[in-house]
Design a protein around this motif. Structure first.
Motif, PDB file in Angstrom:
ATOM      1  N   ASP A 234      -1.326 -49.275 -23.659  1.00 53.16           N
ATOM      2  CA  ASP A 234      -1.203 -49.856 -22.790  1.00 53.16           C
ATOM      3  C   ASP A 234       0.639 -50.520 -23.116  1.00 53.16           C
ATOM      4  O   ASP A 234       1.069 -50.257 -21.615  1.00 53.16           O
ATOM      5  N   ARG A 235       2.018 -50.591 -23.389  1.00 55.95           N
ATOM      6  CA  ARG A 235       2.611 -50.140 -23.609  1.00 55.95           C
ATOM      7  C   ARG A 235       3.159 -48.518 -23.061  1.00 55.95           C
ATOM      8  O   ARG A 235       3.321 -49.639 -22.395  1.00 55.95           O
ATOM      9  N   LYS A 236       2.620 -47.344 -23.518  1.00 59.41           N
ATOM     10  CA  LYS A 236       2.754 -46.606 -22.701  1.00 59.41           C
ATOM     11  C   LYS A 236       2.656 -46.875 -20.936  1.00 59.41           C
ATOM     12  O   LYS A 236       3.268 -46.469 -20.104  1.00 59.41           O
ATOM     13  N   ALA A 237       1.747 -47.574 -21.049  1.00 54.31           N
ATOM     14  CA  ALA A 237       1.112 -47.852 -19.383  1.00 54.31           C
ATOM     15  C   ALA A 237       2.049 -48.754 -18.519  1.00 54.31           C
ATOM     16  O   ALA A 237       2.451 -48.583 -17.641  1.00 54.31           O
ATOM     17  N   ARG A 238       2.115 -49.780 -19.628  1.00 56.26           N
ATOM     18  CA  ARG A 238       3.140 -50.506 -19.068  1.00 56.26           C
ATOM     19  C   ARG A 238       4.057 -50.379 -18.450  1.00 56.26           C
ATOM     20  O   ARG A 238       5.264 -50.201 -17.026  1.00 56.26           O
ATOM     21  N   GLN A 239       5.282 -48.991 -19.399  1.00 57.07           N
ATOM     22  CA  GLN A 239       6.391 -48.209 -19.385  1.00 57.07           C
ATOM     23  C   GLN A 239       6.353 -47.407 -18.681  1.00 57.07           C
ATOM     24  O   GLN A 239       7.566 -47.692 -17.191  1.00 57.07           O
ATOM     25  N   ILE A 240       5.110 -46.901 -18.100  1.00 53.66           N
ATOM     26  CA  ILE A 240       5.075 -46.236 -16.909  1.00 53.66           C
ATOM     27  C   ILE A 240       5.125 -46.625 -15.380  1.00 53.66           C
ATOM     28  O   ILE A 240       6.138 -46.500 -14.384  1.00 53.66           O
ATOM     29  N   THR A 241       4.494 -47.421 -15.294  1.00 48.73           N
ATOM     30  CA  THR A 241       4.325 -49.007 -13.753  1.00 48.73           C
ATOM     31  C   THR A 241       5.513 -49.277 -13.712  1.00 48.73           C
ATOM     32  O   THR A 241       6.134 -49.573 -12.779  1.00 48.73           O
TER      33      THR A 241
END
Length: 103
Positions: A12-19
């Protein structure tokens, strides 16, 4: 179970960072596009101003030549009317008087 939760949180953290990174890139791209558009606009305005200043003397000279020609034509017509009046002025006056008094 803890590992699974940690993996989910990390994902989730990586997805938020990518977003977030994608959003920032989008904002940066929009700014860059706006800047490029303004640069292109300025370039075309400068080119138009340059062409106008380059063509102004030619246009002014052409307008002046046209004005001189019209002035000559007007003078010719005025001279012709004066000549006609000298030649036929008395005749016209007599005709007008005759028509007015009913002869």
């Amino acid at each position: 179970m803890q590992d699974l939760m940690k993996q989910i949180i990390d994902m989730d953290r990586k997805a938020r960072q990518i977003t977030e990174t994608a959003q920032q890139e989008k904002v940066d791209s929009e700014k860059e596009i706006q800047q490029k558009r303004e640069e292109i606009r300025q370039k075309y305005l400068e080119e138009a101003r340059r062409r106008i200043s380059k063509n102004e003397p030619k246009e002014r000279a052409a307008a002046e030549a046209a004005w001189v020609e019209k002035k000559k034509q007007s003078k010719r017509l005025s001279d012709r009317m004066d000549e006609l009046y000298r030649d036929k002025g008395d005749q016209w006056v007599e005709q007008i008087v005759a028509k007015v008094i009913g002869e």
